[in-house]
Design a protein around this motif. Structure first.
Motif, PDB file in Angstrom:
ATOM      1  N   ARG A   1      11.846  54.445  -0.783  1.00 10.41           N
ATOM      2  CA  ARG A   1      12.411  54.255   0.549  1.00 10.41           C
ATOM      3  C   ARG A   1      12.613  55.593   1.263  1.00 10.41           C
ATOM      4  O   ARG A   1      12.998  56.594   0.649  1.00 10.41           O
ATOM      5  CB  ARG A   1      13.764  53.553   0.444  1.00 10.41           C
ATOM      6  N   GLY A   2      12.366  55.588   2.589  1.00 10.71           N
ATOM      7  CA  GLY A   2      12.701  56.753   3.404  1.00 10.71           C
ATOM      8  C   GLY A   2      14.166  56.718   3.786  1.00 10.71           C
ATOM      9  O   GLY A   2      14.910  55.787   3.427  1.00 10.71           O
ATOM     10  N   ASN A   3      14.598  57.711   4.529  1.00 13.66           N
ATOM     11  CA  ASN A   3      16.009  57.756   4.944  1.00 13.66           C
ATOM     12  C   ASN A   3      16.348  56.641   5.917  1.00 13.66           C
ATOM     13  O   ASN A   3      17.468  56.127   5.922  1.00 13.66           O
ATOM     14  CB  ASN A   3      16.327  59.118   5.580  1.00 13.66           C
ATOM     15  N   ILE A   4      15.388  56.265   6.735  1.00 14.17           N
ATOM     16  CA  ILE A   4      15.588  55.225   7.748  1.00 14.17           C
ATOM     17  C   ILE A   4      14.912  53.947   7.281  1.00 14.17           C
ATOM     18  O   ILE A   4      13.751  53.984   6.862  1.00 14.17           O
ATOM     19  CB  ILE A   4      15.010  55.666   9.104  1.00 14.17           C
ATOM     20  N   PRO A   5      15.607  52.790   7.317  1.00 15.25           N
ATOM     21  CA  PRO A   5      14.952  51.531   6.944  1.00 15.25           C
ATOM     22  C   PRO A   5      13.665  51.319   7.740  1.00 15.25           C
ATOM     23  O   PRO A   5      13.629  51.551   8.954  1.00 15.25           O
ATOM     24  CB  PRO A   5      16.004  50.475   7.289  1.00 15.25           C
ATOM     25  N   GLY A   6      12.630  50.905   7.042  1.00  8.14           N
ATOM     26  CA  GLY A   6      11.327  50.722   7.691  1.00  8.14           C
ATOM     27  C   GLY A   6      10.409  51.902   7.496  1.00  8.14           C
ATOM     28  O   GLY A   6       9.260  51.869   7.946  1.00  8.14           O
TER      29      GLY A   6
END
Length: 441
Positions: free
Chosen positions: A319-324
């Motif tokens: 996962r990145g820091n921001i969802p999506g």
């Protein structure tokens, strides 16, 4: 060319490219502006100009410009690099002009000619932009992103013989690996389509070992590449009225898997290096280990010898820091590729989705961007969704006409399936009954 002008800004905000049609000359439309801009331009690019009045005007008004490049235009128009004119030979296409070699010493000039010619003939926006950057880098100012075009010389051979002698010999004695090297050697180093097709056609354990040693472990070619930071695209924030979370975003990737044997099928994409391959299936799933998530693309390759074969890759997804947003990594034939993916949009009924990616294979000196338009059956979304699809593409600085349609015919026998113990959706539930699709593969 208007789109190319915008995409040049993604490389360097300092570049200023203005686009005029020859109506400006024939009908005095914006003629004063064109004359003013030509007076302090570093380069003039002429594309498909054959009108006599336009030719005469350009010949008169381009004399002070140090670099004039003509593509697919009248032979009456002259090319000029570094302030020196180049004699036309046969066609006014830059790659055909052998006399460019007289402008620079050694093989450097020939390499520039071939690189620019190959880039233009591929006729896609990334390569047209690259073509202009090569000329800028060679005759106007250095372009940092083109640092990998420099030849490395004898240090490469020394590194290979010192560190990878066994892998080299094994590769040379293996027919497939040997063919792969011969094929790659014939490709332009910047032609990702040609390079990746060679790899996919002749991949073998010996090629993987060779690449792992020469490129990944010892970096004998002294290459480097970073994931492009532009275009910077924002992910979907709301889905079905709910704020996007990491769990929902992963479910959007998982897509139709469970109801169908795959998550999504690729309809079209913007990067020709990957979207040339037919019958592309995407498999997204949660692994056995807590928090693990995987992506496995399954695709068909028509080899350079005319055979149809299936290939499959396995990416680790975090996962990145921001969802999506997500970070992908894969070891592909001995070379590690790292990518940053963004979910741009997904229809509420799962009828289509658009995913953007930026990536780099640092040891191979390649960086790239692209996007994939997906649907459950590999068919283009319904016409009523077209404007929303176009808007999603615009967020990625991509025009609809840039997309390469994936051939989804004759896709029987795809090696699908996911590891036992994997899990699928966490929050979003849907059934095949919600929407009728074809499950033929």
């Amino acid at each position: 060319m208007l789109h190319t002008a915008n995409r040049l800004k993604l490389v360097d905000e300092g570049y200023e490219m203005l686009v005029f049609t020859d109506k400006s000359i024939k009908f005095d439309d914006n003629l004063d502006i064109l004359q003013m801009e030509l007076a302090h331009s570093d380069m003039l690019v002429i594309v498909a100009v054959n009108d006599h009045k336009s030719i005469v005007w350009l010949q008169k008004n381009s004399q002070s410009i140090p670099n004039v490049i003509c593509f697919e235009s009248s032979l009456s128009l002259s090319n000029k690099l570094g302030g020196k004119f180049i004699e036309n030979r046969g066609q006014n296409i830059f790659g055909k002009l052998a006399d460019v070699a007289k402008l620079r010493s050694g093989n450097e000039s020939s390499d520039i000619v071939k690189t620019v010619s190959d880039a233009w003939k591929r006729h896609n926006t990334d390569d047209i932009r690259f073509c202009l950057l090569v000329i800028i880098n060679s005759y106007i100012k250095p372009v940092p992103t083109l640092k990998n075009l420099r030849a490395k010389g004898l240090s490469t051979i020394s590194c290979m013989l010192k560190n990878c002698r066994t892998e080299i010999l094994d590769c040379l004695f293996d027919p497939n690996c040997r063919k792969a090297l011969q094929c790659l050697n014939a490709c332009s180093p910047t032609d990702q389509v040609c390079n990746y097709r060679c790899i996919a056609s002749y991949e073998s354990p010996y090629l993987e070992a060779f690449s792992l040693c020469v490129l990944q472990k010892n970096n004998c070619l002294e290459l480097d590449a970073e994931i492009p930071s532009k275009p910077s695209v924002s992910p979907l924030t709301i889905y079905r009225g709910e704020v996007l979370s990491h769990e929902i975003a992963e479910d959007l990737f998982v897509g139709w898997l469970g109801s169908l044997e795959w998550s999504w099928r690729v309809v079209a994409g913007q990067n020709p290096a990957y979207d040339q391959f037919p019958c592309q299936y995407q498999l997204f799933y949660r692994g056995k280990a807590r928090g693990s998530f995987w992506y496995e693309p399954v695709f068909q390759v028509k080899t350079l010898e005319g055979k149809l074969i299936w290939r499959r890759r396995k990416y680790r997804v975090k996962r990145g820091n921001i969802p999506g947003t997500f970070y992908f990594s894969v070891l592909d034939n001995g070379v590690v590729s790292k990518e940053f993916w963004t979910i741009i949009d997904v229809a509420d009924d799962f009828s289509w989705g658009l995913f953007h990616y930026s990536g780099a294979a640092a040891a191979a000196g390649l960086s790239y961007t692209g996007a994939v338009l997906v649907s459950p059956d590999g068919k283009y979304p319904p016409e009523m969704s077209r404007q929303r699809v176009i808007s999603a593409l615009e967020k990625c600085s991509i025009k609809e006409w840039e997309l390469y349609t994936v051939d989804n015919c004759l896709c029987t026998g795809a090696p699908l399936g996911i590891p036992e113990g994997s899990s699928l959706h966490s929050k979003i539930r849907h059934d095949l009954e919600d929407r009728q699709v074809s499950s033929t593969r």
